[in-house]
Design a protein around this motif. Structure first.
Motif, PDB file in Angstrom:
ATOM      1  N   SER A  48       0.881  -1.157   0.000  1.00 15.98           N
ATOM      2  CA  SER A  48       0.000   0.000   0.000  1.00 15.98           C
ATOM      3  C   SER A  48       0.923   1.212   0.000  1.00 15.98           C
ATOM      4  O   SER A  48       1.658   1.446   0.959  1.00 15.98           O
ATOM      5  N   ALA A  50       1.621   5.471  -1.373  1.00 17.13           N
ATOM      6  CA  ALA A  50       0.979   6.739  -1.688  1.00 17.13           C
ATOM      7  C   ALA A  50       1.135   7.055  -3.171  1.00 17.13           C
ATOM      8  O   ALA A  50       2.225   6.921  -3.733  1.00 17.13           O
ATOM      9  N   ASP A  54      -1.458  12.515  -5.837  1.00 17.51           N
ATOM     10  CA  ASP A  54      -2.283  13.154  -4.802  1.00 17.51           C
ATOM     11  C   ASP A  54      -2.164  12.528  -3.420  1.00 17.51           C
ATOM     12  O   ASP A  54      -2.878  12.915  -2.502  1.00 17.51           O
ATOM     13  N   SER A  56      -3.140   9.640  -2.452  1.00 16.47           N
ATOM     14  CA  SER A  56      -4.135   8.605  -2.164  1.00 16.47           C
ATOM     15  C   SER A  56      -3.462   7.236  -2.218  1.00 16.47           C
ATOM     16  O   SER A  56      -2.453   7.053  -2.884  1.00 16.47           O
ATOM     17  N   PRO A  57      -4.039   6.250  -1.515  1.00 12.19           N
ATOM     18  CA  PRO A  57      -3.380   4.930  -1.475  1.00 12.19           C
ATOM     19  C   PRO A  57      -3.509   4.165  -2.792  1.00 12.19           C
ATOM     20  O   PRO A  57      -4.542   4.190  -3.452  1.00 12.19           O
ATOM     21  N   ASP A  62      -5.608  -3.537  -5.712  1.00 14.52           N
ATOM     22  CA  ASP A  62      -6.282  -2.750  -6.758  1.00 14.52           C
ATOM     23  C   ASP A  62      -6.062  -3.355  -8.142  1.00 14.52           C
ATOM     24  O   ASP A  62      -6.811  -3.057  -9.071  1.00 14.52           O
TER      25      ASP A  62
END
Length: 176
Positions: A48, A50, A54, A56-57, A62
């Motif tokens: 995980s 950044a 921006d 976000s993770p 994903d």
């Protein structure tokens, strides 16, 4: 004086050459080692990170069910810069649901990475590496380093250094 000069030019013993060769080969052997040193990495590690854009993770989950190219890079790395157009082209050509490129920036200058992404028109997600991320991928000792992962999460191929788009596309087509 001739004696001193001749001593400087004396050939080194073979033992020295063998040791030097072994030391130079160590990083190459270690590049395929797993997190725990127990063998080659065979699956996509859990992570995980950044997002560079921006914060976000971006999670390894994903990309479940997608073929994936993971590319470790830095903005100051010329071979990394040369690979970006190929990665953009692959993302454009194959990036409809079954495939994605993921860039992982090994430097920590967010602004430089965002400028790099903007300047080169990067169209794929870019994450900021955590200190242990290179190790979880079996050790990334140089950049660029590129990993090809199939839809089941299996590591298919590792490329250390610049990779030609024809080679990368050929390998990618085999798993899509």
């Amino acid at each position: 004086m001739n004696r001193v000069f001749s001593l400087c030019r004396r050939p080194r013993p073979r033992f020295f050459h063998c040791c030097l060769l072994a030391l130079l080969a160590l990083p190459l052997l270690a590049a395929g080692c797993s997190r725990d040193g127990g063998g080659p990495i065979t699956t996509l590690p859990q992570f995980s990170l950044a997002a560079a854009a921006d914060g976000s993770p971006i999670n390894s989950r994903d990309f479940k069910g997608q073929a994936l190219i993971v590319n470790f890079f830095a903005t100051w790395c010329q071979p990394c810069r040369q690979e970006v157009p190929s990665l953009i082209a692959l993302q454009n050509k194959y990036g409809e649901g079954n495939f994605s490129v993921l860039g992982i920036a090994v430097e920590q200058n967010d602004r430089a990475i965002r400028n790099f992404m903007s300047e080169l028109g990067i169209n794929y997600p870019v994450a900021m590496s955590a200190p242990d991320t290179p190790k979880t991928f079996g050790g990334v000792f140089g950049i660029p380093a590129t990993f090809l992962i199939d839809r089941q999460g299996n590591m298919i191929r590792r490329f250390d250094g610049h990779v030609d788009i024809q080679v990368l596309e050929h390998e990618l087509q085999a798993i899509l």
